[in-house]
Write an enzyme that holds these catalytic residues in place. Structure first.
Site, short mmCIF file in Angstrom:
data_model
loop_
_atom_site.label_atom_id
_atom_site.label_comp_id
_atom_site.label_asym_id
_atom_site.label_seq_id
_atom_site.Cartn_x
_atom_site.Cartn_y
_atom_site.Cartn_z
CB CYS A 28 -1.07 -0.08 1.29
SG CYS A 28 -0.38 0.23 2.76
NE ARG A 66 -4.58 1.62 1.52
CZ ARG A 66 -4.45 2.06 0.54
NH1 ARG A 66 -5.33 2.02 -0.54
NH2 ARG A 66 -3.39 2.83 0.05
CG ASP A 94 -4.50 5.42 2.76
OD1 ASP A 94 -4.70 4.92 3.81
OD2 ASP A 94 -3.54 5.88 2.31
#
Length: 149
Positions: free
Chosen positions: A8, A14, A112
């Site tokens: 990520c 995440r 996000d």
């Protein structure tokens, strides 16, 4: 299949959540994460840790690390949380094409939650859980991984 890298942006929201999820159910496959703009050395976001603890997955020990091109050769499968990470990795390591896939089961992105509240992290976990279940099923079909249920 011996190894999976989840990528990520900052490697504090995440990807540690997705890493924790897959580790919980996979044995015999190394699962790690990194970020294309990592907050190197930082622990997972407090909300990420809280949401994962609520489902019985401990990510307290996680420390963010920067994605580096050598990782493309070190991992069999690279799962990204949004398109920008895939583009970044393909630019850094063109030979990695064909081993990079979206974590989101329908090929989309998982938003996000950075600087969002706990509810945003819970929504992200729901997406990770849904897509993670898809990948567990897919991996079970592709290899001899032992999936714990």
């Amino acid at each position: 299949m011996e190894s999976i890298l989840i990528v990520c942006t900052g490697n504090i929201c995440r990807s540690p959540m997705a890493e924790g999820y897959l580790k919980e159910y996979l044995s015999g496959i190394k699962v790690e994460s990194a970020g294309v703009d990592a907050v190197v050395g930082s622990g997972a976001d407090k909300f990420a840790k809280s949401v994962m603890a609520d489902v019985g997955i401990d990510i307290e020990a996680h420390r963010a690390r920067q994605f580096e091109s050598w990782m493309c050769k070190a991992y069999d499968l690279i799962l990204v949380l949004d398109r920008s990470q895939r583009e970044y990795i393909e630019r850094a390591s063109p030979f990695s094409r064909g081993r990079i896939f979206p974590f989101e089961k329908e090929g989309g992105e998982i938003e996000d939650p950075f600087r969002g509240g706990i509810d945003k992290f819970r929504r992200v976990y729901t997406e990770i859980e849904r897509s993670g279940a898809f990948w567990l099923n897919r991996l079970e079909q592709l290899c001899t991984a032992s999936v714990r249920g």
